[in-house]
Design an enzyme around this catalytic site. Structure first.
Site, PDB file in Angstrom:
ATOM      1  N   ARG A  78       0.771  -0.940   0.102  1.00 54.69           N
ATOM      2  CA  ARG A  78       0.031  -0.019  -0.035  1.00 54.69           C
ATOM      3  C   ARG A  78       0.755   1.352   0.031  1.00 54.69           C
ATOM      4  O   ARG A  78       2.133   1.159   0.305  1.00 54.69           O
ATOM      5  CB  ARG A  78      -0.996   0.063   1.160  1.00 54.69           C
ATOM      6  CG  ARG A  78      -0.014   0.120   2.459  1.00 54.69           C
ATOM      7  CD  ARG A  78      -1.082   0.691   3.694  1.00 54.69           C
ATOM      8  NE  ARG A  78      -0.265   0.495   4.818  1.00 54.69           N
ATOM      9  CZ  ARG A  78       0.727   1.435   5.221  1.00 54.69           C
ATOM     10  NH1 ARG A  78       1.085   2.422   4.415  1.00 54.69           N
ATOM     11  NH2 ARG A  78       1.294   1.234   6.378  1.00 54.69           N
ATOM     12  N   GLY A  79       0.242   2.242  -0.411  1.00 53.52           N
ATOM     13  CA  GLY A  79       0.974   3.756  -0.310  1.00 53.52           C
ATOM     14  C   GLY A  79       1.081   4.078   1.267  1.00 53.52           C
ATOM     15  O   GLY A  79       0.554   3.539   2.075  1.00 53.52           O
ATOM     16  N   GLY A  80       2.067   4.951   1.340  1.00 51.06           N
ATOM     17  CA  GLY A  80       2.145   5.565   2.797  1.00 51.06           C
ATOM     18  C   GLY A  80       3.368   5.157   3.581  1.00 51.06           C
ATOM     19  O   GLY A  80       4.126   4.421   2.760  1.00 51.06           O
ATOM     20  N   TYR A  84       0.163   1.688  12.706  1.00 49.50           N
ATOM     21  CA  TYR A  84      -0.134   0.716  13.547  1.00 49.50           C
ATOM     22  C   TYR A  84      -1.645   0.323  13.478  1.00 49.50           C
ATOM     23  O   TYR A  84      -2.407   1.276  12.993  1.00 49.50           O
ATOM     24  CB  TYR A  84       0.265   1.192  14.983  1.00 49.50           C
ATOM     25  CG  TYR A  84      -0.705   0.607  16.226  1.00 49.50           C
ATOM     26  CD1 TYR A  84       0.072  -0.542  16.400  1.00 49.50           C
ATOM     27  CD2 TYR A  84      -1.990   0.940  16.544  1.00 49.50           C
ATOM     28  CE1 TYR A  84      -0.669  -1.410  17.683  1.00 49.50           C
ATOM     29  CE2 TYR A  84      -2.645   0.195  17.465  1.00 49.50           C
ATOM     30  CZ  TYR A  84      -1.880  -0.982  18.052  1.00 49.50           C
ATOM     31  OH  TYR A  84      -2.606  -1.806  19.107  1.00 49.50           O
ATOM     32  N   HIS A  85      -1.851  -1.039  13.539  1.00 52.14           N
ATOM     33  CA  HIS A  85      -3.224  -1.297  13.495  1.00 52.14           C
ATOM     34  C   HIS A  85      -3.371  -2.090  15.023  1.00 52.14           C
ATOM     35  O   HIS A  85      -2.249  -2.953  15.241  1.00 52.14           O
ATOM     36  CB  HIS A  85      -3.621  -2.297  12.298  1.00 52.14           C
ATOM     37  CG  HIS A  85      -3.549  -1.644  11.181  1.00 52.14           C
ATOM     38  ND1 HIS A  85      -4.393  -0.623  10.856  1.00 52.14           N
ATOM     39  CD2 HIS A  85      -2.999  -1.898   9.960  1.00 52.14           C
ATOM     40  CE1 HIS A  85      -4.084  -0.086   9.506  1.00 52.14           C
ATOM     41  NE2 HIS A  85      -3.434  -1.142   9.016  1.00 52.14           N
ATOM     42  N   ALA A 153      -6.134   7.037   9.185  1.00 48.81           N
ATOM     43  CA  ALA A 153      -5.045   6.872   8.164  1.00 48.81           C
ATOM     44  C   ALA A 153      -5.706   6.326   6.762  1.00 48.81           C
ATOM     45  O   ALA A 153      -6.775   5.830   6.914  1.00 48.81           O
ATOM     46  CB  ALA A 153      -3.976   5.885   8.703  1.00 48.81           C
ATOM     47  N   ILE A 154      -5.198   6.644   5.751  1.00 48.57           N
ATOM     48  CA  ILE A 154      -5.328   6.158   4.391  1.00 48.57           C
ATOM     49  C   ILE A 154      -4.255   5.594   3.840  1.00 48.57           C
ATOM     50  O   ILE A 154      -3.258   6.080   3.737  1.00 48.57           O
ATOM     51  CB  ILE A 154      -5.980   7.251   3.582  1.00 48.57           C
ATOM     52  CG1 ILE A 154      -7.364   7.750   4.410  1.00 48.57           C
ATOM     53  CG2 ILE A 154      -6.363   7.044   2.149  1.00 48.57           C
ATOM     54  CD1 ILE A 154      -7.894   9.031   3.663  1.00 48.57           C
ATOM     55  N   CYS A 184       3.396   7.462   9.874  1.00 51.97           N
ATOM     56  CA  CYS A 184       3.310   8.314   8.840  1.00 51.97           C
ATOM     57  C   CYS A 184       4.545   9.177   8.602  1.00 51.97           C
ATOM     58  O   CYS A 184       4.442   9.916   7.954  1.00 51.97           O
ATOM     59  CB  CYS A 184       1.765   9.031   8.693  1.00 51.97           C
ATOM     60  SG  CYS A 184       0.232   7.819   9.296  1.00 51.97           S
TER      61      CYS A 184
END
Length: 222
Positions: A78-80, A84-85, A153-154, A184
Site C-alpha cells: 500500500r501507499g504511505g 499501527y493497527h 489514516a489512509i 506516517c
C-alpha cells in the site's frame, strides 16, 4: 454524490467478528481484488480489527521503526509509511472498481478523506485535510492551531483499477502502541482517537456512521 454515476450493483458490506491476522486479511483482499477485476465478485467494504501490529507502506523509512521487536512488522504494497493497527481501531478495506469511477486516484483519496470527515462530524469531531499529508487530522486543543493529531489514516493500492487496503479510524485503541514507530513519518504531530477526545462512541455506532456516509460519497450499499 461523488463517483456514483457509473455505479452498477450495490457495494457489499462485510463485518468480521474478532481479530483478523494481517496475512489472512491480505490473502483475502488479493483474492477479492482478482474476482472484482474479473466481474466475478461485487465491490466490497470489509470492516475488521487486527491484533497489535505495524505495517510499512511503500514510502516507509527504516529509521521510523523505533522498536521493531514490539509488535510484528509487515511490509505491504500500500501507499504511505509506517502505521499501527490494533484492537479498538476500525480498519475498513475498500475494494472498489475504479474503472467505473473515473480512474481518478486523487479524487478517490479525497473521497476517502471526505467519507471519514463526514463520519467524524456525526460525533461532534471536526476532522480536517492537510495538503501535504494524507489522512484526517484534528486540531489539538490549546495550541492555537500549531499542533494537531491524526485520527484516521489512509493507505491504498490499485491493481487492474481495483482498490484495496483502505482506511483506519481510531475509536479506542491503546495509543501508547504507536510509540514503536513514527506514524506516517510525521514526528511533530501526534495521534488521537474518538475516546481520547471525549467521545464514547461504540464500534457499532462508528460502523453505522461509516456506512451512512459512504453512501453519500460513493454510492448505494445494500
Amino acid at each position: 454524490m461523488l463517483f456514483a454515476e457509473q455505479l452498477a450493483p450495490p457495494v457489499g458490506f462485510e463485518r468480521e467478528p474478532g481479530l483478523v491476522a494481517y496475512p489472512e486479511a491480505v490473502a483475502r483482499m488479493e483474492s477479492l481484488v482478482a474476482a472484482i477485476a474479473e466481474g466475478k465478485a461485487p465491490e466490497t467494504l470489509w470492516f475488521l480489527e487486527h491484533p497489535p501490529l505495524y505495517t510499512a507502506g511503500t514510502s516507509a523509512r527504516d529509521e521510523d521503526l523505533i522498536d521493531p521487536r514490539r509488535f510484528p512488522v509487515y511490509r505491504t504494497g500500500r501507499g504511505g509509511q509506517f502505521t499501527y493497527h490494533g484492537p479498538g481501531q476500525r480498519v475498513v478495506y475498500v475494494m472498489l472498481d475504479l474503472s467505473r469511477r473515473g480512474r481518478d486516484l486523487r479524487a478517490f483519496v479525497r473521497g476517502l478523506e471526505q467519507w471519514l470527515i463526514d463520519s467524524l462530524a456525526e460525533f461532534g469531531v471536526k476532522g480536517e485535510r492537510r495538503g501535504d499529508r494524507v489522512g484526517v487530522w484534528v486540531a489539538r486543543p490549546n495550541t492555537e492551531g500549531e499542533l494537531e493529531d491524526k485520527i484516521a489514516a489512509i493507505g491504498i493500492r490499485i491493481r487492474r483499477w481495483v482498490s484495496f487496503h483502505g482506511v483506519s479510524l481510531n475509536v479506542d485503541p491503546d495509543l501508547s502502541h504507536y510509540g514503536g514507530i513514527i506514524a506516517c513519518g510525521v514526528a511533530r504531530h501526534g495521534i488521537t482517537s474518538l475516546h481520547a477526545l471525549g467521545c464514547r462512541a461504540s464500534m457499532d455506532e462508528v460502523d453505522a456512521a461509516l456506512q451512512r456516509n459512504f453512501q453519500k460519497v460513493f454510492g448505494l450499499m445494500p
